[in-house]
Design an enzyme around this catalytic site. Structure first.
Site, PDB file in Angstrom:
ATOM      1  CG  HIS A 107      16.978  10.354  30.584  1.00 14.07           C
ATOM      2  ND1 HIS A 107      16.177   9.840  31.130  1.00 14.07           N
ATOM      3  CD2 HIS A 107      17.595   9.301  29.708  1.00 14.07           C
ATOM      4  CE1 HIS A 107      15.848   8.872  30.891  1.00 14.07           C
ATOM      5  NE2 HIS A 107      16.555   8.283  29.954  1.00 14.07           N
TER       6      HIS A 107
ATOM      7  CD  GLU B 160      14.366  10.717  34.309  1.00 16.64           C
ATOM      8  OE1 GLU B 160      13.126  10.556  34.835  1.00 16.64           O
ATOM      9  OE2 GLU B 160      14.369  11.000  33.254  1.00 16.64           O
TER      10      GLU B 160
ATOM     11  CB  CYS C  46      17.218   5.025  30.503  1.00 15.22           C
ATOM     12  SG  CYS C  46      18.266   5.553  29.418  1.00 15.22           S
TER      13      CYS C  46
END
Length: 227
Positions: free
Chosen positions: A166, A79, A142
Site C-alpha cells: 500500500h 501487507e 486492494c
C-alpha cells in the site's frame, strides 16, 4: 531471467489519479537484473482478478507484487495477509458494492504473502524511506486482488511469490482534504517500490534466505486502517 509482474490500480472513489499505478509507471524496466512487467488493473472486484490471472498466464512471472492506494497512511506498508471477504463502503469502478461476501467459495479464510515482507521493509528503510508491516489490507479491492493473487498461486501457479504494497496519497490528492492528511511524491513512492522489488528479487536468488525478521523492538507493525 527473473520476471516480476507489478500491478497498480486505476483511479477510484472520485480521485483523478491513483498513485499506485502512477508510481509503478516510474519504475525501471529492470531491477537488479530482473525483468519488470508493469500492469494497470481496474479497481473492480471481478475484473481485477481476471486481468491479473490473464497476465500471470501470459508473463509466467517469478513474483507478483500488487500496489494500491491507502489514503491516510504516511508510509509504504507491505501487507502480510489477505482475507476471504469482500465488503465495500463505496462501490468499485463497476458499481459493485458487496457486503459480507466471500471472494472465493473454495478459498481458505486467509492467505499470507509469500514475498519476503520484512526484508522488503528493511530494503525500503535502507533507502531512507518510511515503511511498516501492515496486518490488514482492508476489505475493498486492494485486499481482493491480494487474496486472488495468493489463491491463484495456491491453486494454479505454485512456485510464484506474491504480495501487496500500500502507498500513500500523492500531494495533489490532498488538496482540499483535511489539514494533516499525509502524502508522498510519486518519485519517492517509486523509489520505495524499487527498493522493495530489489529485496524480493534478491530473496528469490537466495532461495528465500533474505526473509528474516526485523529487529526486536522495531515498530514495524500496527499499520493498517480498514478502507
Amino acid at each position: 531471467m527473473t520476471t516480476v509482474l507489478i500491478t497498480g490500480f486505476d483511479p477510484f472513489g472520485g480521485e483523478k489519479v491513483n498513485p499506485a499505478f502512477e508510481s509503478v509507471k516510474l519504475l525501471p524496466s529492470a531491477i537488479v537484473g530482473a525483468r519488470i512487467v508493469k500492469l494497470e488493473v481496474p479497481t473492480a472486484y471481478a475484473r481485477s482478478a481476471a486481468v491479473l490471472e490473464e497476465a500471470i498466464e501470459r508473463e509466467r512471472p517469478d513474483a507478483v507484487i500488487c500496489v494500491g492506494q491507502a489514503g491516510g497512511r504516511s508510509a509504504l506498508t507491505v501487507e502480510r495477509v489477505a482475507i476471504n471477504l469482500a465488503e465495500a463502503s463505496i462501490p468499485d469502478n463497476d458499481g459493485d458494492q458487496p457486503v459480507d461476501r466471500p471472494l472465493r467459495e473454495d478459498g481458505d479464510a486467509a492467505y499470507f504473502a509469500s514475498v519476503p515482507v520484512k526484508a522488503m521493509i528493511r530494503g525500503i528503510r535502507d533507502h531512507g524511506l518510511p515503511a511498516f508491516v501492515s496486518y490488514t489490507a482492508g476489505t475493498f479491492v486492494c485486499n481482493a486482488i491480494m487474496y486472488n493473487l495468493l489463491y491463484l498461486i495456491d491453486h494454479r501457479f505454485p512456485g510464484v511469490k506474491g504480495g501487496f504494497i500500500h502507498v500513500p496519497y500523492e500531494p495533489g490528492q490532498v488538496v482540499g482534504k483535511p489539514n494533516g492528511t499525509p502524502s508522498m511524491p510519486l518519485a519517492t513512492i517509486a523509489k520505495g517500490l524499487e527498493a522493495a522489488v530489489e529485496a524480493a528479487v534478491k530473496d528469490i536468488s537466495d532461495g528465500g534466505a533474505g526473509s528474516g525478521g526485523i529487529k526486536s523492538g522495531d515498530p514495524a507493525g500496527a499499520m493498517g486502517e480498514i478502507h
